[in-house]
Design a protein around this motif. Structure first.
Motif, PDB file in Angstrom:
ATOM      1  N   GLY A 167       0.792  -1.223   0.000  1.00 25.84           N
ATOM      2  CA  GLY A 167       0.000   0.000   0.000  1.00 25.84           C
ATOM      3  C   GLY A 167       0.823   1.272   0.000  1.00 25.84           C
ATOM      4  N   GLY A 168       0.132   2.370  -0.285  1.00 25.11           N
ATOM      5  CA  GLY A 168       0.752   3.677  -0.268  1.00 25.11           C
ATOM      6  C   GLY A 168       1.306   4.089  -1.615  1.00 25.11           C
ATOM      7  N   ALA A 169       1.046   5.331  -1.997  1.00 26.66           N
ATOM      8  CA  ALA A 169       1.596   5.865  -3.237  1.00 26.66           C
ATOM      9  C   ALA A 169       3.110   5.983  -3.165  1.00 26.66           C
ATOM     10  CB  ALA A 169       0.972   7.231  -3.534  1.00 26.66           C
ATOM     11  N   ASP A 170       3.648   5.965  -1.951  1.00 25.12           N
ATOM     12  CA  ASP A 170       5.098   6.098  -1.755  1.00 25.12           C
ATOM     13  C   ASP A 170       5.789   4.751  -1.573  1.00 25.12           C
ATOM     14  OD1 ASP A 170       3.697   5.749   0.620  1.00 25.12           O
ATOM     15  OD2 ASP A 170       5.138   6.875   1.830  1.00 25.12           O
ATOM     16  N   ASP A 171       5.142   3.658  -1.961  1.00 24.38           N
ATOM     17  CA  ASP A 171       5.790   2.340  -1.909  1.00 24.38           C
ATOM     18  C   ASP A 171       6.974   2.352  -2.867  1.00 24.38           C
ATOM     19  OD1 ASP A 171       6.578  -0.295  -2.037  1.00 24.38           O
ATOM     20  OD2 ASP A 171       4.604  -1.106  -2.487  1.00 24.38           O
ATOM     21  N   PHE A 172       8.164   2.252  -2.301  1.00 18.54           N
ATOM     22  CA  PHE A 172       9.387   2.383  -3.096  1.00 18.54           C
ATOM     23  C   PHE A 172       9.926   1.028  -3.576  1.00 18.54           C
ATOM     24  CE2 PHE A 172      10.441   1.811   1.327  1.00 18.54           C
ATOM     25  CZ  PHE A 172      11.470   0.889   1.305  1.00 18.54           C
ATOM     26  N   THR A 173       9.269  -0.065  -3.235  1.00 16.20           N
ATOM     27  CA  THR A 173       9.848  -1.387  -3.483  1.00 16.20           C
ATOM     28  C   THR A 173       9.735  -1.837  -4.937  1.00 16.20           C
ATOM     29  OG1 THR A 173       7.789  -2.574  -2.975  1.00 16.20           O
ATOM     30  CG2 THR A 173       9.260  -2.048  -1.119  1.00 16.20           C
ATOM     31  N   GLY A 174       8.731  -1.353  -5.644  1.00 18.50           N
ATOM     32  CA  GLY A 174       8.537  -1.767  -7.026  1.00 18.50           C
ATOM     33  C   GLY A 174       7.935  -3.148  -7.193  1.00 18.50           C
ATOM     34  N   ARG A 175       7.477  -3.751  -6.098  1.00 18.62           N
ATOM     35  CA  ARG A 175       6.984  -5.125  -6.188  1.00 18.62           C
ATOM     36  C   ARG A 175       5.656  -5.217  -6.928  1.00 18.62           C
ATOM     37  NH1 ARG A 175       7.912  -6.370   0.127  1.00 18.62           N
ATOM     38  NH2 ARG A 175       6.730  -4.432   0.127  1.00 18.62           N
ATOM     39  N   LEU A 176       4.731  -4.300  -6.626  1.00 15.78           N
ATOM     40  CA  LEU A 176       3.466  -4.325  -7.362  1.00 15.78           C
ATOM     41  C   LEU A 176       3.663  -3.886  -8.810  1.00 15.78           C
ATOM     42  CD1 LEU A 176       0.861  -3.024  -4.766  1.00 15.78           C
ATOM     43  CD2 LEU A 176       1.161  -5.345  -5.624  1.00 15.78           C
ATOM     44  N   ALA A 177       4.618  -2.989  -9.041  1.00 19.36           N
ATOM     45  CA  ALA A 177       4.911  -2.571 -10.415  1.00 19.36           C
ATOM     46  C   ALA A 177       5.409  -3.760 -11.238  1.00 19.36           C
ATOM     47  CB  ALA A 177       5.951  -1.460 -10.410  1.00 19.36           C
ATOM     48  N   HIS A 178       6.112  -4.673 -10.581  1.00 19.33           N
ATOM     49  CA  HIS A 178       6.580  -5.889 -11.251  1.00 19.33           C
ATOM     50  C   HIS A 178       5.399  -6.638 -11.858  1.00 19.33           C
ATOM     51  CE1 HIS A 178       8.801  -9.788 -11.584  1.00 19.33           C
ATOM     52  NE2 HIS A 178       7.630 -10.295 -11.235  1.00 19.33           N
ATOM     53  N   TYR A 179       4.347  -6.785 -11.083  1.00 13.96           N
ATOM     54  CA  TYR A 179       3.171  -7.511 -11.561  1.00 13.96           C
ATOM     55  C   TYR A 179       2.408  -6.709 -12.602  1.00 13.96           C
ATOM     56  CZ  TYR A 179       3.920 -10.988  -7.958  1.00 13.96           C
ATOM     57  OH  TYR A 179       4.465 -11.984  -7.195  1.00 13.96           O
ATOM     58  N   ALA A 180       2.275  -5.410 -12.356  1.00 10.91           N
ATOM     59  CA  ALA A 180       1.540  -4.579 -13.306  1.00 10.91           C
ATOM     60  C   ALA A 180       2.188  -4.614 -14.682  1.00 10.91           C
ATOM     61  CB  ALA A 180       1.465  -3.142 -12.783  1.00 10.91           C
ATOM     62  N   ASP A 181       3.509  -4.561 -14.720  1.00  4.84           N
ATOM     63  CA  ASP A 181       4.219  -4.590 -16.003  1.00  4.84           C
ATOM     64  C   ASP A 181       3.949  -5.893 -16.750  1.00  4.84           C
ATOM     65  OD1 ASP A 181       5.260  -2.125 -15.491  1.00  4.84           O
ATOM     66  OD2 ASP A 181       7.229  -2.855 -14.824  1.00  4.84           O
ATOM     67  N   ARG A 182       3.962  -7.009 -16.014  1.00  2.69           N
ATOM     68  CA  ARG A 182       3.766  -8.307 -16.654  1.00  2.69           C
ATOM     69  C   ARG A 182       2.318  -8.530 -17.065  1.00  2.69           C
ATOM     70  NH1 ARG A 182       8.241  -8.065 -14.465  1.00  2.69           N
ATOM     71  NH2 ARG A 182       9.980  -9.477 -14.928  1.00  2.69           N
ATOM     72  N   LEU A 243      -6.159  -2.560 -13.333  1.00  2.00           N
ATOM     73  CA  LEU A 243      -5.776  -2.160 -14.689  1.00  2.00           C
ATOM     74  C   LEU A 243      -6.964  -2.073 -15.639  1.00  2.00           C
ATOM     75  CD1 LEU A 243      -2.506  -4.238 -15.141  1.00  2.00           C
ATOM     76  CD2 LEU A 243      -2.693  -1.761 -14.847  1.00  2.00           C
ATOM     77  N   GLY A 244      -8.099  -2.643 -15.251  1.00  2.00           N
ATOM     78  CA  GLY A 244      -9.270  -2.607 -16.116  1.00  2.00           C
ATOM     79  C   GLY A 244      -9.014  -3.349 -17.416  1.00  2.00           C
ATOM     80  N   ASP A 245      -9.192  -2.641 -18.540  1.00  2.00           N
ATOM     81  CA  ASP A 245      -8.998  -3.273 -19.849  1.00  2.00           C
ATOM     82  C   ASP A 245      -7.548  -3.220 -20.318  1.00  2.00           C
ATOM     83  OD1 ASP A 245     -11.711  -3.824 -20.045  1.00  2.00           O
ATOM     84  OD2 ASP A 245     -12.158  -1.890 -20.993  1.00  2.00           O
ATOM     85  N   ASP A 246      -6.690  -2.569 -19.518  1.00  2.00           N
ATOM     86  CA  ASP A 246      -5.297  -2.377 -19.926  1.00  2.00           C
ATOM     87  C   ASP A 246      -4.434  -3.563 -19.518  1.00  2.00           C
ATOM     88  OD1 ASP A 246      -2.921  -1.278 -20.815  1.00  2.00           O
ATOM     89  OD2 ASP A 246      -2.645   0.002 -19.038  1.00  2.00           O
ATOM     90  N   HIS A 247      -4.765  -4.746 -20.017  1.00  2.00           N
ATOM     91  CA  HIS A 247      -3.945  -5.915 -19.690  1.00  2.00           C
ATOM     92  C   HIS A 247      -4.192  -7.042 -20.688  1.00  2.00           C
ATOM     93  CE1 HIS A 247      -7.143  -8.559 -18.114  1.00  2.00           C
ATOM     94  NE2 HIS A 247      -7.711  -7.456 -17.686  1.00  2.00           N
ATOM     95  N   ARG A 248      -3.270  -7.980 -20.673  1.00  2.00           N
ATOM     96  CA  ARG A 248      -3.382  -9.183 -21.495  1.00  2.00           C
ATOM     97  C   ARG A 248      -3.641 -10.375 -20.583  1.00  2.00           C
ATOM     98  NH1 ARG A 248       1.380  -8.542 -26.124  1.00  2.00           N
ATOM     99  NH2 ARG A 248       0.678  -6.493 -26.893  1.00  2.00           N
ATOM    100  N   PRO A 249      -3.937 -11.537 -21.121  1.00  2.00           N
ATOM    101  CA  PRO A 249      -4.171 -12.706 -20.264  1.00  2.00           C
ATOM    102  C   PRO A 249      -2.966 -12.992 -19.360  1.00  2.00           C
ATOM    103  CG  PRO A 249      -4.899 -13.147 -22.498  1.00  2.00           C
ATOM    104  CD  PRO A 249      -4.182 -11.830 -22.544  1.00  2.00           C
ATOM    105  N   VAL A 250      -3.269 -13.344 -18.118  1.00  2.00           N
ATOM    106  CA  VAL A 250      -2.217 -13.636 -17.143  1.00  2.00           C
ATOM    107  C   VAL A 250      -1.594 -14.994 -17.435  1.00  2.00           C
ATOM    108  CG1 VAL A 250      -1.724 -14.045 -14.698  1.00  2.00           C
ATOM    109  CG2 VAL A 250      -3.313 -12.227 -15.376  1.00  2.00           C
ATOM    110  N   ARG A 251      -0.256 -15.030 -17.414  1.00  2.00           N
ATOM    111  CA  ARG A 251       0.461 -16.289 -17.631  1.00  2.00           C
ATOM    112  C   ARG A 251       1.406 -16.533 -16.457  1.00  2.00           C
ATOM    113  NH1 ARG A 251       3.973 -16.985 -22.125  1.00  2.00           N
ATOM    114  NH2 ARG A 251       4.437 -14.735 -22.196  1.00  2.00           N
ATOM    115  N   TYR A 252       1.318 -17.706 -15.871  1.00  2.00           N
ATOM    116  CA  TYR A 252       2.219 -18.084 -14.786  1.00  2.00           C
ATOM    117  C   TYR A 252       3.269 -19.063 -15.309  1.00  2.00           C
ATOM    118  CZ  TYR A 252      -1.131 -15.989 -11.567  1.00  2.00           C
ATOM    119  OH  TYR A 252      -1.956 -15.110 -10.920  1.00  2.00           O
TER     120      TYR A 252
END
Length: 301
Positions: A167-182, A243-252
């Motif tokens: 949580g938090g807009a100031d999360d500096f870890t980049g962990r959720l960004a990792h998932y969002a990018d993928r 992300l709403g419609d801004d994503h592709r199918p999730v692949r694990y």
């Protein structure tokens, strides 16, 4: 007015804790290396907490009702703090981590009793001064730091074993960004085999808990986590929804040996918070805040 020293604490849940202390009328002092100034209205001491002479000189004759140590990662740092703060504080709160349970693998949430820091062997001869070593052995460094404070305690101390923070807009870890990018690109998400759920807590809640701990009298380890462990799939689902419609199918991509994504664990990683409840603090459930944590971190309205 209480005198409270926060070592570190200029970002993420540390800055939230500082704001709560000030709002409660405490006189707050922040000690760090000087790279980041504290917020207005907070006293500032500059010192290298690894350097005993530097730390002692910066403190001068100051004493405190409570010290909250946000950046104690090694037995060396704990030993320095133990010597310097003996006679200077009535209570010492160290932020520890769920990673101290890294050698446990239980299908049930682990309680504090599973790891008694008084039984942990301290190895000061290891290269705790090397940042790469400390990062690689983060959990062990915290275990040994707890052990230093627990052995013949020089002052009443608490080690708060913090779950993974979200949580938090100031999360500096980049962990959720990792998932969002993928998720946006359809790149595979590497997960451990098997892949277990883990314990989490919202950034605001851990700040609230630390604030509460500074006003209590109990000592020793205490687990801090929201109810409701989360799986990698739970977090990815929240990211996908944000992300709403801004994503592709999730692949694990299952990975038996090698690097995996953040929040993917090959063993059980949950903490029992019964002790905190018995002392009077009730944690939230991850269902209460997961969506909010993801959207605020990703900047999604």
């Amino acid at each position: 007015m209480r005198e409270v020293l926060v070592i570190g604490g200029n970002r993420y849940f540390g800055k939230r804790l500082t704001a709560m202390l000030r709002a409660a009328g405490d006189r707050v002092t922040v000690l760090n290396r000087g790279s980041t100034p504290p917020p207005p209205g907070v006293d500032h001491l500059v010192a290298d907490r690894d350097d005993e002479a530097s730390l002692t000189a910066a403190l001068g004759t100051r004493t405190f009702d409570v010290v909250v140590d946000q950046v104690c990662y090694t037995p060396h740092q704990a030993a320095v703090a133990r010597r310097v703060f003996t006679g200077r504080t009535a209570r010492y709160v160290m932020t520890s981590t769920v990673e101290v349970y890294e050698y446990e693998d239980s299908p049930e949430p682990v309680s504090e009793a599973v790891l008694d820091p008084r039984t942990v062997v301290v190895t000061p001869q290891l290269p705790w001064h090397e940042p790469e070593f400390v990062a690689e052995y983060y959990g062990e460094g915290k275990r040994q730091a707890e052990a230093v404070f627990a052995a013949d305690p020089a002052f009443p101390y608490v080690s708060v074993r913090v779950a993974h923070v979200l949580g938090g807009a100031d999360d500096f870890t980049g962990r959720l960004a990792h998932y969002a990018d993928r998720v946006r690109t359809g790149a595979p998400i590497a997960v451990a085999v098997p892949n277990h759920s883990a314990t989490y807590i919202h950034v605001d809640e851990i700040a609230e808990f630390l604030f509460w701990v500074t006003r209590q009298e109990f000592t020793g380890p205490v687990n801090a986590a929201s109810h409701g462990p989360l799986s990698t799939e739970d977090i990815v689902a929240a990211v996908t929804a944000a992300l709403g419609d801004d994503h592709r199918p999730v692949r694990y991509q299952p990975v038996e040996v090698g690097e995996v994504s953040p929040f993917s664990f090959a063993r059980s990683y949950a903490m029992d918070t019964s002790r905190a409840a018995s002392l009077g603090f009730t944690f939230s459930h991850t269902d209460d805040w997961l969506t909010r944590a993801v959207t605020e971190t990703m900047g999604v309205n």
